[in-house]
Design an enzyme around this catalytic site. Sequence first.
Site, PDB file in Angstrom:
ATOM      1  N   GLY A  67      -7.873   9.774   9.783  1.00 51.53           N
ATOM      2  CA  GLY A  67      -8.143   9.910  11.209  1.00 51.53           C
ATOM      3  C   GLY A  67      -9.223  10.920  11.549  1.00 51.53           C
ATOM      4  N   LYS A  70       0.881  -1.163   0.000  1.00 56.33           N
ATOM      5  CA  LYS A  70       0.000   0.000   0.000  1.00 56.33           C
ATOM      6  C   LYS A  70       0.919   1.214   0.000  1.00 56.33           C
ATOM      7  CE  LYS A  70      -3.294   2.771   2.333  1.00 56.33           C
ATOM      8  NZ  LYS A  70      -3.606   3.324   3.641  1.00 56.33           N
ATOM      9  N   ALA A 127      -9.401   6.095   4.406  1.00 49.34           N
ATOM     10  CA  ALA A 127      -9.188   7.276   5.234  1.00 49.34           C
ATOM     11  C   ALA A 127     -10.421   8.147   5.439  1.00 49.34           C
ATOM     12  CB  ALA A 127      -8.073   8.161   4.677  1.00 49.34           C
TER      13      ALA A 127
END
Lengths: 373, 266
Positions: B168, B107, B194
């Site tokens: 986050g 990734k 994300a």
Amino acid sequence: MSGVPGDPLEGLPFARSRAVERFEELMFGAIRLEELAEQARKETRKNFGRTMRLFAPLYLSNECLNSCTYCGFSKENPIRRVTLTPEEVEVEAKHLSGVGFRNLLLVSGEHPREVPVSYLVETVRRTVDFFPSVAIEVAPLKSEEYRQIVGAGAEGLVLYQESYDRAAYAEMHVSGPKRNFDERLGGPERGYEAGFRRIGLGVLVGLADWRRELVALAAHVSHLMKVGWRAQVTLALPRLRPAAGGFQPRVAMSDRDFVRAICAFRVTFPQAGIVLSTREPAKLRDGLMELGVTMMSAGSETEPGGYTGVGKGRLHRTVRGREVALEASEWEGAEATEQFEVSDGRSAEELSLVLRQRGLDPVWKDWDRALAE
Amino acid sequence: MATKVSTTKGWKIGDREFHSRLLLGTGKYPSVSMMRAALEASGAEIVTVALRRVDLTGGKDPQADMLEEIDAEKVLVLANTSGAMNAEEAVRLARLAVAAGLPKWIKLEIHPDPRYLLPDPIETLRATEILVKEGFTILPYIQADPVLAKRLEEAGAATVMPLGAPIGSNRGVETRAMIEIIIEQATVPVIVDAGLGAPSHAAEALEMGADAVLINTAIAVAEDPVGMAKAFRMGVEAGRRAYESGLGPTSRMAAATSPLTGFLDE
């Protein structure tokens, strides 16, 4: 803003950004501490998860050309001094690696003859073999010198301004190269340009009015995050402790205000690392684990050779710039003198246990040399 | 009579087939055992691990032993290059990962900015070009940029992983308009990565036609990570099932009555 005398940013090349205003509001405004702590806890969790990064300081030398009223290493203090050889540094580093640390902070007094840049380069080179992450905390250097240290494998730079108040700074730094306020102030940016990836800012709480100092630190953090957008910025607010030379902190900051400051910094700068050293007592450190602190040291020794006893054979005193041998009676059990008294004496293992009990995962390795070769 | 609920369709990255459409990150957990428990509850078949958190020297450092907690027989360990600021660093990490015995699946995360961790499109494309030539299966983390997604496809990326919102942030699919275009144009799987903070966000991405989602923070920092892992698993399954079943068209206004043309039916 109420509670802060004068303009804390006067004479500093930092803008009063929105972040600074936000910090002042949180620090000195009406928000209750408990409510602020709850916000800080949420931000810490969101940005750093339920983890705590651990690091260890390794003192290279307590030789110093500076005379600073608050520091145990100050030139005129008749303390036991020594500079570890690179081989001895390696012994200390191996010991710390064996304890479990993977993140090392090399610390030294300022002494271009005893601790030249070539020596720092050499110690970095030797320690990166045991540590995926190595940072330095030494006197401010020139850009080219920083580049050499980055080239040797260091990725972190810690350079606290100590005080952002020019008058207090001049008063506390009586003599020596450290008197140059602006040289120090520009250090973090020079370090950033030289390629450091993590940069630590801070003030020593106790030198001047801490309310002004905190606002100035917030402005410095905000400034560095803008110009140094690729760097991970960390901050610390070490409260001064009694040191050799009889120093007593001038302007005390209560535990309550200290906790509030950590929380206000966390909420203002959600992604900044916040460092808490063993200067603070265990109870306070435990309480702050969830409220914003993201990096802790443990089991620290703040004198050269403190972990393994290396360098003991060369202990000496310095009087008016000259080395003086210890008296025969002084050798018994003598160690180099520490920079400050450690308050939280728990070992890394003990601290890890406390972290786990509180549902926090101790993180030892968070960097790899392959990232910046 | 209860009818047996059929499972949703499998999907592929390259030649490898997967059934779970939930990928998990491994950072931010209160303990590795909690991470492992959440991983099991999630049913995920792919987990990402930050290479900077593991020992790449092959020395099995006990202070960086996250990989020991993951059963590589059951799940694919997808190493991520988090921390890399440019293509060179990411390429170096990828090669080290393989040398340390990890699969040749990467990734690709290249974010020069350590605060918002936003991906650098130029360096990501460069690194993809290099690593694809070396035989890696590359899953690049990108901005929700449809042109970049196509360029990466052309360079041989196995998937594209556009962000829903900053890492986050738990804000959901805020880049919806661009992700819709990416999905419409893609010939490789689209994994929304994300910023997804709730199972409903994951369901939304799957309803839109994303092939999968990657979740880390929302599960790792939940009060009960295992419970949250289950919730995301259900959200992902619900979203996918809804997509496969064909969602009805949406409208801003209720359409139950026809006050203007109702006379035609009288």
